[in-house]
Write an enzyme that holds these catalytic residues in place. Structure first.
Site, PDB file in Angstrom:
ATOM      1  N   GLY A  45       0.783  -1.291  -0.056  1.00 37.64           N
ATOM      2  CA  GLY A  45      -0.156   0.344   0.049  1.00 37.64           C
ATOM      3  C   GLY A  45       0.387   1.310  -0.126  1.00 37.64           C
ATOM      4  O   GLY A  45       2.286   0.984   0.683  1.00 37.64           O
ATOM      5  N   GLN A  50       3.360   9.676   0.758  1.00 34.88           N
ATOM      6  CA  GLN A  50       4.366   8.960   0.969  1.00 34.88           C
ATOM      7  C   GLN A  50       5.238   9.067  -0.753  1.00 34.88           C
ATOM      8  O   GLN A  50       6.800   8.663  -0.252  1.00 34.88           O
ATOM      9  CB  GLN A  50       4.542   7.488   1.046  1.00 34.88           C
ATOM     10  CG  GLN A  50       3.644   7.115   2.449  1.00 34.88           C
ATOM     11  CD  GLN A  50       3.758   5.749   2.860  1.00 34.88           C
ATOM     12  OE1 GLN A  50       2.221   5.266   2.250  1.00 34.88           O
ATOM     13  NE2 GLN A  50       4.286   4.330   3.042  1.00 34.88           N
ATOM     14  N   CYS A  98       5.468   0.314   7.304  1.00 33.15           N
ATOM     15  CA  CYS A  98       5.526   1.042   6.795  1.00 33.15           C
ATOM     16  C   CYS A  98       6.912   1.474   6.166  1.00 33.15           C
ATOM     17  O   CYS A  98       7.854   1.622   6.457  1.00 33.15           O
ATOM     18  CB  CYS A  98       4.967   1.778   7.387  1.00 33.15           C
ATOM     19  SG  CYS A  98       4.889   3.207   6.683  1.00 33.15           S
ATOM     20  N   LEU A  99       6.366   1.638   4.694  1.00 30.97           N
ATOM     21  CA  LEU A  99       7.878   1.853   4.134  1.00 30.97           C
ATOM     22  C   LEU A  99       8.436   3.440   4.069  1.00 30.97           C
ATOM     23  O   LEU A  99       9.323   3.425   3.834  1.00 30.97           O
ATOM     24  CB  LEU A  99       6.757   2.471   2.350  1.00 30.97           C
ATOM     25  CG  LEU A  99       6.710   0.700   1.650  1.00 30.97           C
ATOM     26  CD1 LEU A  99       6.072   0.975  -0.304  1.00 30.97           C
ATOM     27  CD2 LEU A  99       8.057   0.193   1.724  1.00 30.97           C
ATOM     28  N   HIS A 140      -4.294   1.728   8.043  1.00 30.50           N
ATOM     29  CA  HIS A 140      -2.985   1.757   7.711  1.00 30.50           C
ATOM     30  C   HIS A 140      -2.896   2.817   6.328  1.00 30.50           C
ATOM     31  O   HIS A 140      -2.123   4.315   6.451  1.00 30.50           O
ATOM     32  CB  HIS A 140      -2.342   0.775   7.537  1.00 30.50           C
ATOM     33  CG  HIS A 140      -0.456   1.146   7.607  1.00 30.50           C
ATOM     34  ND1 HIS A 140       0.451   0.907   8.230  1.00 30.50           N
ATOM     35  CD2 HIS A 140      -0.229   2.168   6.807  1.00 30.50           C
ATOM     36  CE1 HIS A 140       1.433   1.254   7.954  1.00 30.50           C
ATOM     37  NE2 HIS A 140       1.121   1.752   6.331  1.00 30.50           N
ATOM     38  N   GLU A 141      -3.369   3.116   5.467  1.00 31.50           N
ATOM     39  CA  GLU A 141      -3.032   3.676   4.298  1.00 31.50           C
ATOM     40  C   GLU A 141      -3.975   4.697   4.687  1.00 31.50           C
ATOM     41  O   GLU A 141      -3.386   6.174   4.251  1.00 31.50           O
ATOM     42  CB  GLU A 141      -3.659   3.112   3.006  1.00 31.50           C
ATOM     43  CG  GLU A 141      -2.923   2.257   2.267  1.00 31.50           C
ATOM     44  CD  GLU A 141      -1.150   2.170   2.693  1.00 31.50           C
ATOM     45  OE1 GLU A 141      -1.202   3.390   2.688  1.00 31.50           O
ATOM     46  OE2 GLU A 141      -0.422   1.962   3.228  1.00 31.50           O
ATOM     47  N   HIS A 144      -2.629   8.013   6.628  1.00 37.74           N
ATOM     48  CA  HIS A 144      -1.043   8.650   5.973  1.00 37.74           C
ATOM     49  C   HIS A 144      -2.439  10.278   5.708  1.00 37.74           C
ATOM     50  O   HIS A 144      -1.611  10.809   5.696  1.00 37.74           O
ATOM     51  CB  HIS A 144      -0.971   7.524   4.746  1.00 37.74           C
ATOM     52  CG  HIS A 144       0.405   7.081   4.774  1.00 37.74           C
ATOM     53  ND1 HIS A 144       1.112   7.203   5.704  1.00 37.74           N
ATOM     54  CD2 HIS A 144       0.314   5.792   5.092  1.00 37.74           C
ATOM     55  CE1 HIS A 144       2.102   5.937   5.902  1.00 37.74           C
ATOM     56  NE2 HIS A 144       1.585   5.083   5.574  1.00 37.74           N
TER      57      HIS A 144
END
Ligand code: NI
Length: 185
Positions: A45, A50, A98-99, A140-141, A144
């Site tokens: 995701g 990001q 998370c990236l 989670h996304e 952001h």
């Protein structure tokens, strides 16, 4: 085109994002670039902050999980102007990473089911209840989009356990196999 992924410490990750319209410039290309970036980084995701854009756009690609979860074969979705409007009282605890926060994986407790309103890449509107793993990924996304990252949701103890890793990220120290944008020291 592969875009750099902004790491913890970059201010764009702390912004509450803005809705977009179909007139958003080069939206199709942006979405394609985000999918390419996500695949290359081996994530599932990616939210627009990001990649440095404070807009309400998320992509999810669960196809890499299809070997263990066949229902996710070719599961690639775009969520535009998404909002969680209702949540279940029942919660689940699941490990997240998370990236934008490389090197940290921790269990996070979240509602098991969510009601979401969003638009797809063609600006068709949806209003649906989601559960299971997808509900987890969406939460989670969508965090952001509110300027939040999953480590904000850790207990004070777990945050303390990760303090050095987070401090290193704030100093721009991280090991990533993908292209990043980070604090330069
Ligand atoms: Ni994330």
């Amino acid at each position: 085109m592969i875009l750099p992924i902004y790491l913890y410490g970059q201010s764009v990750l702390r912004k509450v994002t803005e809705d977009i319209t179909p007139e958003y410039p080069e939206l199709k290309k942006l979405i394609a670039d985000m999918f390419e970036t996500l695949t290359q980084a081996e994530g599932i995701g990616l939210a627009a902050p990001q990649i440095g854009l404070p807009i309400r756009l998320v992509i999810v690609d669960l196809d890499p999980l299809a070997e263990d979860s066949p229902e996710f074969k070719d599961f690639k979705k775009v969520y535009i102007n998404a909002h969680i409007v209702e949540t279940s009282e029942e919660t689940d605890s699941m490990e997240e990473g998370c990236l934008s926060v490389p090197g940290i994986h921790e269990k996070v407790t979240r509602p098991s089911r969510i009601r979401v309103q969003y638009m797809d890449e063609n600006f068709n509107e949806y209003d649906e209840w989601v559960d299971g793993f997808l509900a987890r990924v969406m939460q989670h996304e969508f965090d952001h989009l509110e300027g939040k990252v999953f480590v904000d949701r850790l207990s004070p103890l777990r945050r303390q356990m990760n303090k050095n890793r987070l401090m290193n990220l704030l100093k721009g120290k991280a090991h990533c196999t993908y292209k990043t944008k980070r604090v330069l020291k």
